[in-house]
Design a protein around this motif. Structure first.
Motif, mmCIF file in Angstrom:
data_model
loop_
_atom_site.group_PDB
_atom_site.id
_atom_site.type_symbol
_atom_site.label_atom_id
_atom_site.label_comp_id
_atom_site.label_asym_id
_atom_site.label_seq_id
_atom_site.Cartn_x
_atom_site.Cartn_y
_atom_site.Cartn_z
ATOM 1 N N THR A 85 36.420 39.298 26.007
ATOM 2 C CA THR A 85 36.098 39.735 27.367
ATOM 3 C C THR A 85 34.632 40.131 27.398
ATOM 4 O O THR A 85 34.180 40.939 26.577
ATOM 5 C CB THR A 85 36.959 40.935 27.802
ATOM 6 N N THR A 114 31.469 41.579 29.774
ATOM 7 C CA THR A 114 31.098 42.257 31.009
ATOM 8 C C THR A 114 29.581 42.356 31.079
ATOM 9 O O THR A 114 28.950 42.870 30.150
ATOM 10 C CB THR A 114 31.708 43.668 31.079
ATOM 11 N N THR A 148 28.568 43.667 38.772
ATOM 12 C CA THR A 148 29.214 43.484 37.477
ATOM 13 C C THR A 148 29.931 42.139 37.461
ATOM 14 O O THR A 148 30.603 41.778 38.428
ATOM 15 C CB THR A 148 30.232 44.597 37.187
ATOM 16 N N THR A 157 32.559 39.944 35.014
ATOM 17 C CA THR A 157 33.445 40.036 33.852
ATOM 18 C C THR A 157 34.129 38.691 33.626
ATOM 19 O O THR A 157 34.784 38.153 34.517
ATOM 20 C CB THR A 157 34.503 41.131 34.032
#
Length: 299
Positions: free
Chosen positions: A86, A88, A118, A120
């Motif tokens: 993941t 970000t 942001t 992600t």
């Protein structure tokens, strides 16, 4: 995402957090802007290596869309219920907005508005040479090049540490201590200004030993051009080949000490402010030592 302020890569229980900082004093050189954030402890990172890693994310493109409205079963099947990686990215988006005012010609006046954003990205299982991916929370699932996951999953802070022997702003240096074969020499720097007939002024740095000028500027410049040939973090050096302590007119890191130790037949171990990690081409170091000996013993 041209104005990235931070990014994180989470793989399992491991998180690599990297911040962009513009403040002075976080490292001995203000040429470092990317920092490895370990619970608030910031470690300078190599600009080129970090930018390349970030480019893997910001330059991402989808190969294909495999589902516009993936079910939970499909997310699980493709490894996106518990992503392998993941990422970000925090960044600032700039836009021009009207101020409801006009200039003297009656044209609308705009101002720049900066909005924190942001991004992600979640990466799942491999499918041949691709892997499944989606934006966090989205039901749209894509396939991307599998090397994206390879690169991000393998990213480690230690692999991004600076590969520079030295990054020195010579305008800040006021003097240098050089130790060769147990003998130390202290040189003071002065600045000589010359103005040509067009009014252009150039500065030349002169170093003086016991009141006599030593033509050492080029030799000091060559320190930054030494070739890095490997690394051995925390290694202990044996014989000291050369040590240089730079005195600086700065509020942070007023002294920077660079020492080279014998390591093996082809490399020397570098110590920068007491931290040993980089291995430097031994021939280059010994050539520098010989040059400095010739220059300093003449005086």
């Amino acid at each position: 995402m041209t104005d990235v302020s931070a990014f994180q890569i989470q793989t399992g229980s491991t998180t690599l957090a990297i911040d962009y900082r513009d403040e002075d004093g976080l490292a001995y050189s203000d040429q470092y802007h990317w920092f490895w954030d370990q619970d608030g402890t910031l470690t300078a990172l190599d600009t080129s290596l970090t930018s390349s890693l970030l480019g893997t994310i910001t330059g991402l493109s989808w190969n294909s869309c495999v589902a516009y409205a993936a079910t939970q079963d499909q997310l699980s099947q493709w490894g996106l219920d518990e992503p392998a990686v993941t990422v970000t990215v925090s960044y600032v988006e700039s836009s021009q907005v009207e101020t409801n005012e006009t200039d003297e010609d009656g044209q609308p006046i705009y101002e720049t508005q900066e909005t924190p954003k942001t991004f992600t990205l979640e990466l799942g299982d491999y499918d041949g040479d691709t892997c499944y991916a989606r934006l966090a929370g989205s039901s749209m699932v894509y396939q991307v090049d599998g090397t994206v996951r390879d690169t991000l999953a393998a990213a480690k802070g230690n692999d991004l540490l600076p590969q520079d022997v030295l990054l020195m702003d010579w305008t800040e240096v006021t003097g240098v201590d050089i130790t060769l074969d147990g003998t130390s020499y202290h040189l003071e720097k002065t600045v000589q200004e010359e103005t040509d007939e067009d009014g252009n002024t150039t500065e030349t740095y002169l170093y003086q030993l016991n009141g006599q000028t030593v033509d050492i500027a080029d030799a000091l410049d060559s320190v930054q051009e030494l070739s890095v040939v490997g690394s051995d973090a925390g290694a202990q050096g044996s014989k000291e080949e050369l040590s240089l302590t730079f005195h600086r007119d700065t509020d942070y890191y007023p002294t920077v000490t660079l020492t080279f130790y014998a390591y093996d037949s082809s490399s020397c171990l570098e110590s920068l402010n007491g931290e040993t990690r980089l291995l430097v081409d031994r021939d280059g170091v010994l050539e520098l030592v010989e040059t400095l000996q010739d220059l300093l013993t003449e005086n």
